[in-house]
Design an enzyme around this catalytic site. Structure first.
Site, short mmCIF file in Angstrom:
data_model
loop_
_atom_site.label_atom_id
_atom_site.label_comp_id
_atom_site.label_asym_id
_atom_site.label_seq_id
_atom_site.Cartn_x
_atom_site.Cartn_y
_atom_site.Cartn_z
N ALA A 128 0.65 -1.25 0.08
CA ALA A 128 -0.27 -0.19 0.11
C ALA A 128 0.72 1.42 -0.08
O ALA A 128 0.10 2.29 -0.71
CB ALA A 128 -0.99 -0.07 1.12
N ALA A 129 1.98 1.32 0.64
CA ALA A 129 2.70 2.58 0.64
C ALA A 129 3.11 2.99 -0.58
O ALA A 129 3.34 2.35 -1.57
CB ALA A 129 3.90 2.29 1.26
N PRO A 130 3.04 4.30 -1.03
CA PRO A 130 2.78 5.41 0.25
C PRO A 130 1.62 5.63 0.52
O PRO A 130 1.24 6.62 1.41
CB PRO A 130 3.65 6.62 -0.36
CG PRO A 130 3.48 6.51 -1.84
CD PRO A 130 3.49 5.02 -2.20
N GLY A 172 -1.17 6.02 -2.10
CA GLY A 172 -2.01 6.64 -3.36
C GLY A 172 -2.99 5.67 -3.71
O GLY A 172 -4.37 6.45 -3.83
N GLU A 224 1.64 -2.82 4.32
CA GLU A 224 3.06 -2.35 4.06
C GLU A 224 4.15 -3.13 4.74
O GLU A 224 4.04 -2.88 5.97
CB GLU A 224 2.99 -1.12 3.80
CG GLU A 224 4.63 -0.58 3.57
CD GLU A 224 4.95 -1.21 2.17
OE1 GLU A 224 6.10 -1.82 2.25
OE2 GLU A 224 4.47 -1.02 1.22
N ASP A 262 -0.29 -4.16 -6.15
CA ASP A 262 0.68 -3.15 -6.83
C ASP A 262 1.93 -3.81 -6.49
O ASP A 262 2.69 -3.05 -5.50
CB ASP A 262 0.36 -1.90 -6.56
CG ASP A 262 1.31 -1.00 -7.39
OD1 ASP A 262 1.44 -1.19 -8.54
OD2 ASP A 262 2.01 0.12 -6.87
N CYS A 309 4.72 -1.20 -12.36
CA CYS A 309 5.25 -0.02 -12.92
C CYS A 309 6.11 -0.46 -14.14
O CYS A 309 7.33 0.33 -14.13
CB CYS A 309 5.77 1.16 -12.00
SG CYS A 309 7.06 0.63 -10.92
#
Length: 373
Positions: free
Chosen positions: A80-82, A84, A107, A151, A204
Site C-alpha cells: 500500500a505505501a505510500p 495513493g 505495507e 501493486d 510499473c
C-alpha cells in the site's frame, strides 16, 4: 527527456478543494496541473483535501471501480505505501457502499509503513486499517476479502523517466527475480480472496513476464477468469495488452503503469479467522487518550471525516495555518481556552490547546513542515 505532468486526486469527502487542472480521463477526481505548486505550503494539502499522485497510478482505481463486486465489504491493498492507491480505494468504496466497508492497507517495509500511516491519517477515512505483514500472513484468513489490489514490486521500467537510478539498476536478471517474487506474492495472498472475488494486479514495468504472463499464470495455476481490459481510453494513450492495459510514459501524461484484473474461480477453503497474525499498526481513528487528569485529543481525529465537531473551531489565515503546520507556538486572541480545532478555509488542520498567553501546538512532529514559513 520530457517530464511527466503533475497530478492530484481530490478528496470528495473533504469538499474537493484543491489546485485546479484538467481532468484525468480515468479518474473522476483526478486533475493534471500545468505546473507543480508548492504543495508543502498549501494547508489544504495537509488537511487531506487532495493527494498528489501520478495520473498513470490512478488507473488501478479505475479498474477497481469498473469491476468492483456488488458484494464488496472487505478489501485488501496488499502493497500500500505510500498510500495513493489506498486513498483512491477508500474514496471509491465510501462512494459506493457508504460506511459499510473495511479497507486493509498493508505495507511490510517499516520505513514505508510510517509514511503510509501519516498519509492515511491526513486523508481521514476511519474505515482503513493499516498492517505491516508479509503477504503469506493473510493466508490465515481464507476467503475473507472480497477484493485484493496488488501493486507489486517490479523491475521499474515505467519509472526510468522519473528515477534515473531505476534504469541503472535494471537488468534481465532483475526482471527474472521480480517475476518470480510476484508469483510468490500472488500465491501467498490468493487464499485470502473469496471465490468470485476481484484481484487487481498492477506494476510499473513494461515487461510482459511481470505483467500479462503473471496474471495469466495466476488464472491458470491458482484459478481465475481474466477480465477484459479497458478499451475506452485508447485516444488518451492507454494501450490494450493481452490481459490488461499498459500506460507508457511519453504516450500518457504520467509514468509507466500496467494494470490487469481477474475474478477468482477456485474455492478458498474454511477460514480460521486468526486476526492476531495481522498485528494492526492502526485500526480506525483514535479520539484521544487520558494523560493524568486530562483527555488529550488525537491529531488524527481532527483530520478524520468522522470527526463529530465536539471541540470549538477557529478559522485562521494562511500565515497562522503555516506556523501551526511548522509546529510553532501560536497566540490566538478572543478564542476560548482549552482544546481548539484550527481550520483553514473551512478545512480542519489539527488541535491546539489555548492556555491563555499562548497555544500549545499538537501537530505531530512527523508531519511538521520543515521549510521556513
Amino acid at each position: 527527456m520530457s517530464q511527466s505532468a503533475v497530478a492530484i486526486r481530490l478528496n470528495p469527502f473533504k469538499g474537493t478543494d484543491g489546485p485546479e487542472g484538467a481532468s484525468v480521463p480515468w479518474s473522476p477526481y483526478g486533475r493534471m496541473l500545468d505546473a507543480r505548486p508548492a504543495f508543502t505550503l498549501d494547508p489544504r494539502f495537509h488537511a487531506g483535501c487532495y493527494y498528489v499522485q501520478d495520473s498513470s497510478a490512478m488507473f488501478a482505481g479505475h479498474v477497481f471501480r469498473k469491476y468492483v463486486p456488488e458484494r464488496c465489504f472487505r478489501v485488501l491493498d496488499l502493497c500500500a505505501a505510500p498510500g495513493g492507491k489506498t486513498t483512491d480505494l477508500a474514496a471509491s468504496l465510501r462512494e459506493r457502499f457508504g460506511d459499510d466497508f473495511l479497507l486493509v492497507a498493508n505495507e511490510v517495509m517499516r520505513e514505508r509503513s510510517r509514511v503510509l500511516l501519516d498519509n492515511l491519517a491526513i486523508w481521514g477515512d476511519p474505515n482503513v486499517v493499516v498492517t505491516g505483514c508479509d503477504p503469506a500472513a493473510f493466508a490465515a484468513l481464507p476467503g475473507y476479502f472480497d477484493a485484493i489490489v496488488a501493486d507489486v514490486p517490479c523491475s521499474g521500467e515505467g519509472m526510468f523517466r522519473k528515477d534515473p537510478k531505476a534504469e541503472e539498476q535494471w537488468s534481465p536478471a532483475l526482471v527474472d527475480l521480480c517475476a518470480k517474487r510476484q508469483r510468490r506474492i500472488l500465491s501467498d495472498v490468493f487464499p485470502a480472496l473469496r471465490q468470485g472475488g476481484l484481484l487487481v494486479y498492477s506494476t510499473c514495468t513494461y515487461e510482459d513476464r511481470e505483467n500479462d504472463e503473471n496474471l495469466e499464470w495466476t488464472a491458470a495455476e491458482l484459478g481465475g477468469e481474466i477480465l477484459p481490459p479497458s478499451e475506452e481510453f485508447g485516444s488518451s494513450g492507454v494501450r490494450t495488452t493481452r490481459s490488461g492495459n499498459l500506460l507508457h510514459d511519453g504516450e500518457v501524461p504520467g509514468e509507466g503503469q500496467w494494470v490487469g484484473a481477474m475474478l477468482k474461480t477456485s474455492p478458498s477453503g474454511s477460514s480460521s479467522r486468526d486476526y492476531n497474525v495481522l498485528r494492526p499498526l492502526r485500526s480506525g481513528v483514535c479520539k484521544g487518550e487520558m494523560r493524568g487528569r486530562d483527555f488529550v485529543p488525537s491529531a488524527d481525529y481532527a483530520l478524520s471525516i468522522g470527526y463529530d465537531g465536539c471541540y470549538p473551531e477557529v478559522d485562521v489565515d494562511l500565515d497562522t495555518a503555516l506556523h501551526f503546520l511548522h509546529r510553532d507556538s501560536l497566540v490566538l486572541k478572543d478564542v476560548p481556552t482549552g482544546y481548539l480545532v484550527l481550520k483553514y478555509r473551512g478545512h480542519r488542520l489539527g488541535f491546539v490547546k489555548n492556555i491563555g498567553s499562548r497555544c500549545n501546538n499538537l501537530h505531530p512532529m512527523s508531519r511538521r513542515i520543515l521549510k521556513t514559513v
